[in-house]
Write a protein that holds these residues in place. Sequence first.
Motif, PDB file in Angstrom:
ATOM      1  N   TYR A 236       3.096  -7.714   5.403  1.00 35.82           N
ATOM      2  CA  TYR A 236       2.069  -7.982   4.388  1.00 35.82           C
ATOM      3  C   TYR A 236       1.923  -6.765   3.486  1.00 35.82           C
ATOM      4  CZ  TYR A 236       0.955 -12.278   6.825  1.00 35.82           C
ATOM      5  OH  TYR A 236       1.030 -13.535   7.383  1.00 35.82           O
ATOM      6  N   SER A 237       3.025  -6.350   2.916  1.00 32.82           N
ATOM      7  CA  SER A 237       3.060  -5.130   2.106  1.00 32.82           C
ATOM      8  C   SER A 237       2.114  -5.204   0.914  1.00 32.82           C
ATOM      9  CB  SER A 237       4.488  -4.861   1.630  1.00 32.82           C
ATOM     10  OG  SER A 237       4.968  -5.932   0.831  1.00 32.82           O
ATOM     11  N   PHE A 238       1.914  -6.406   0.376  1.00 36.75           N
ATOM     12  CA  PHE A 238       1.060  -6.552  -0.803  1.00 36.75           C
ATOM     13  C   PHE A 238      -0.408  -6.304  -0.479  1.00 36.75           C
ATOM     14  CE2 PHE A 238       1.136 -10.669   1.171  1.00 36.75           C
ATOM     15  CZ  PHE A 238      -0.092 -11.269   0.895  1.00 36.75           C
ATOM     16  N   ILE A 239      -0.767  -6.366   0.803  1.00 32.72           N
ATOM     17  CA  ILE A 239      -2.123  -6.045   1.240  1.00 32.72           C
ATOM     18  C   ILE A 239      -2.190  -4.597   1.734  1.00 32.72           C
ATOM     19  CG2 ILE A 239      -3.932  -6.585   2.919  1.00 32.72           C
ATOM     20  CD1 ILE A 239      -2.990  -9.472   2.861  1.00 32.72           C
ATOM     21  N   GLU A 240      -1.186  -4.191   2.503  1.00 32.74           N
ATOM     22  CA  GLU A 240      -1.188  -2.856   3.103  1.00 32.74           C
ATOM     23  C   GLU A 240      -1.055  -1.746   2.065  1.00 32.74           C
ATOM     24  OE1 GLU A 240       1.488  -2.726   6.593  1.00 32.74           O
ATOM     25  OE2 GLU A 240       1.561  -4.907   6.346  1.00 32.74           O
ATOM     26  N   GLN A 241      -0.326  -2.018   0.998  1.00 41.99           N
ATOM     27  CA  GLN A 241      -0.168  -1.053  -0.092  1.00 41.99           C
ATOM     28  C   GLN A 241      -0.602  -1.725  -1.394  1.00 41.99           C
ATOM     29  OE1 GLN A 241       0.647   2.061   0.161  1.00 41.99           O
ATOM     30  NE2 GLN A 241       1.577   2.269   2.173  1.00 41.99           N
ATOM     31  N   ALA A 242      -1.845  -2.215  -1.391  1.00 40.53           N
ATOM     32  CA  ALA A 242      -2.326  -3.063  -2.485  1.00 40.53           C
ATOM     33  C   ALA A 242      -2.287  -2.366  -3.844  1.00 40.53           C
ATOM     34  CB  ALA A 242      -3.741  -3.546  -2.181  1.00 40.53           C
ATOM     35  N   HIS A 243      -2.685  -1.099  -3.892  1.00 43.58           N
ATOM     36  CA  HIS A 243      -2.731  -0.403  -5.179  1.00 43.58           C
ATOM     37  C   HIS A 243      -1.330  -0.240  -5.771  1.00 43.58           C
ATOM     38  CE1 HIS A 243      -4.030   2.393  -8.282  1.00 43.58           C
ATOM     39  NE2 HIS A 243      -3.068   3.218  -7.904  1.00 43.58           N
ATOM     40  N   THR A 244      -0.411   0.248  -4.949  1.00 42.65           N
ATOM     41  CA  THR A 244       0.962   0.425  -5.429  1.00 42.65           C
ATOM     42  C   THR A 244       1.589  -0.912  -5.787  1.00 42.65           C
ATOM     43  OG1 THR A 244       1.195   2.366  -4.002  1.00 42.65           O
ATOM     44  CG2 THR A 244       3.228   1.393  -4.863  1.00 42.65           C
ATOM     45  N   PHE A 245       1.349  -1.917  -4.957  1.00 37.37           N
ATOM     46  CA  PHE A 245       1.876  -3.247  -5.230  1.00 37.37           C
ATOM     47  C   PHE A 245       1.390  -3.745  -6.591  1.00 37.37           C
ATOM     48  CE2 PHE A 245       1.308  -7.882  -5.095  1.00 37.37           C
ATOM     49  CZ  PHE A 245       2.595  -8.289  -4.815  1.00 37.37           C
ATOM     50  N   ARG A 246       0.096  -3.602  -6.845  1.00 38.63           N
ATOM     51  CA  ARG A 246      -0.454  -4.076  -8.124  1.00 38.63           C
ATOM     52  C   ARG A 246       0.180  -3.348  -9.305  1.00 38.63           C
ATOM     53  NH1 ARG A 246      -4.599  -2.223 -11.221  1.00 38.63           N
ATOM     54  NH2 ARG A 246      -5.381  -0.845  -9.578  1.00 38.63           N
ATOM     55  N   LYS A 247       0.339  -2.031  -9.180  1.00 39.79           N
ATOM     56  CA  LYS A 247       0.924  -1.264 -10.274  1.00 39.79           C
ATOM     57  C   LYS A 247       2.367  -1.694 -10.559  1.00 39.79           C
ATOM     58  CE  LYS A 247      -2.481   1.431 -11.436  1.00 39.79           C
ATOM     59  NZ  LYS A 247      -3.095   1.296 -12.794  1.00 39.79           N
ATOM     60  N   VAL A 248       3.124  -1.960  -9.499  1.00 40.77           N
ATOM     61  CA  VAL A 248       4.517  -2.395  -9.665  1.00 40.77           C
ATOM     62  C   VAL A 248       4.588  -3.748 -10.352  1.00 40.77           C
ATOM     63  CG1 VAL A 248       6.585  -3.122  -8.420  1.00 40.77           C
ATOM     64  CG2 VAL A 248       5.390  -1.037  -7.726  1.00 40.77           C
ATOM     65  N   VAL A 249       3.749  -4.667  -9.919  1.00 39.25           N
ATOM     66  CA  VAL A 249       3.754  -6.018 -10.495  1.00 39.25           C
ATOM     67  C   VAL A 249       3.269  -5.980 -11.947  1.00 39.25           C
ATOM     68  CG1 VAL A 249       2.720  -8.317 -10.366  1.00 39.25           C
ATOM     69  CG2 VAL A 249       3.509  -7.175  -8.290  1.00 39.25           C
ATOM     70  N   GLU A 250       2.229  -5.210 -12.216  1.00 38.38           N
ATOM     71  CA  GLU A 250       1.723  -5.096 -13.598  1.00 38.38           C
ATOM     72  C   GLU A 250       2.795  -4.525 -14.517  1.00 38.38           C
ATOM     73  OE1 GLU A 250      -3.106  -4.541 -12.968  1.00 38.38           O
ATOM     74  OE2 GLU A 250      -1.805  -2.768 -13.064  1.00 38.38           O
ATOM     75  N   SER A 251       3.566  -3.560 -14.025  1.00 37.02           N
ATOM     76  CA  SER A 251       4.644  -2.998 -14.842  1.00 37.02           C
ATOM     77  C   SER A 251       5.715  -4.049 -15.117  1.00 37.02           C
ATOM     78  CB  SER A 251       5.268  -1.794 -14.113  1.00 37.02           C
ATOM     79  OG  SER A 251       6.378  -1.305 -14.826  1.00 37.02           O
ATOM     80  N   PHE A 252       6.091  -4.802 -14.090  1.00 37.58           N
ATOM     81  CA  PHE A 252       7.118  -5.834 -14.251  1.00 37.58           C
ATOM     82  C   PHE A 252       6.675  -6.914 -15.235  1.00 37.58           C
ATOM     83  CE2 PHE A 252       9.069  -9.840 -12.555  1.00 37.58           C
ATOM     84  CZ  PHE A 252      10.394  -9.545 -12.874  1.00 37.58           C
ATOM     85  N   LEU A 253       5.380  -7.256 -15.207  1.00 41.03           N
ATOM     86  CA  LEU A 253       4.863  -8.313 -16.069  1.00 41.03           C
ATOM     87  C   LEU A 253       4.260  -7.758 -17.356  1.00 41.03           C
ATOM     88  CD1 LEU A 253       3.229 -10.726 -13.452  1.00 41.03           C
ATOM     89  CD2 LEU A 253       5.511 -10.789 -14.452  1.00 41.03           C
ATOM     90  N   GLN A 254       4.428  -6.445 -17.577  1.00 46.36           N
ATOM     91  CA  GLN A 254       4.007  -5.787 -18.813  1.00 46.36           C
ATOM     92  C   GLN A 254       2.521  -5.987 -19.097  1.00 46.36           C
ATOM     93  OE1 GLN A 254       6.822  -7.421 -21.660  1.00 46.36           O
ATOM     94  NE2 GLN A 254       8.347  -5.866 -21.139  1.00 46.36           N
ATOM     95  N   ILE A 255       1.717  -5.686 -18.089  1.00 44.65           N
ATOM     96  CA  ILE A 255       0.249  -5.733 -18.237  1.00 44.65           C
ATOM     97  C   ILE A 255      -0.258  -4.314 -18.409  1.00 44.65           C
ATOM     98  CG2 ILE A 255      -1.927  -6.349 -17.127  1.00 44.65           C
ATOM     99  CD1 ILE A 255      -0.441  -8.499 -15.600  1.00 44.65           C
ATOM    100  N   GLY A 256      -1.073  -4.092 -19.404  1.00 43.17           N
ATOM    101  CA  GLY A 256      -1.681  -2.780 -19.604  1.00 43.17           C
ATOM    102  C   GLY A 256      -0.937  -1.942 -20.630  1.00 43.17           C
TER     103      GLY A 256
END
Length: 256
Positions: A236-256
């Motif tokens: 459950y990496s998306f929960i265990e490393q939630a902050h890093t996971f969010r940053k990676v996904v936001e970068s991939f989807l060009q958010i921010g």
Amino acid sequence: MEMVLDGLKVHYEQRGQGPCVFLLHGWGANLTLFSAIAQALSAAYTVVSVDFPGCGGTDEPPMPWGMDDYVRFTSEFISTFDADQVILLGHSHGGRVAIRLATDAGLPFTVDKMILVDSAGILPKRSWKYHVRVRFYKAGKAVLAWAPVAKLFPTALNSFQQLMGSTDYAAASPVMRASLVKVVNENLEPLLPEITAETLLIWGESDTDTPLSDGRLMESLIPGSGLVVLTGAGHYSFIEQAHTFRKVVESFLQIG
């Protein structure tokens, strides 16, 4: 939110505006695990998470389902949102469904981008101990299901199945147990080179359910894909490393 699809009451959540991102959870889980990432992505996208049949607030299927059934259900669900192009984010079993959707040319929509998180789909290499265990299980099941034994010990078969099965198997109803057996035995490795969607792989370094070696194999087979490894995280990496996971996904989807 609820809708009725093929006679099943389906529970889902929708938030945000923009292109559609669909979040597909793992086996035995539910959409609530995606709450944090759904909220983050809703700043730029319409984010839809759904409980698969037999999970969360969605009805159990009337009979055991295989992968074709899960793909059909998910395709029909996504189609109700009238999107020509979609983005899929799938964890574990949800990743397995996403892979099937991304390689199905007959869908009424196209998968533009895909994020696979500790995804299932690669059949594990089986040791001799595994095959011995399977033979023992089949023999025990046959004995305990024999009518005279079942009459004398009506709960023995269920107890034996719970003892011998995985945690997911033990926790499931009879219909969902049979469904689990069907879906885990389908090897999706041959489909990976056919994926044309831009694909990001995110994996927990210490995942023991779908090991990092599966992620590396997927990266080697999916054209143009990239793998991000989350240090110290498990399945459950998306929960265990939630902050890093969010940053990676936001970068991939060009958010921010």
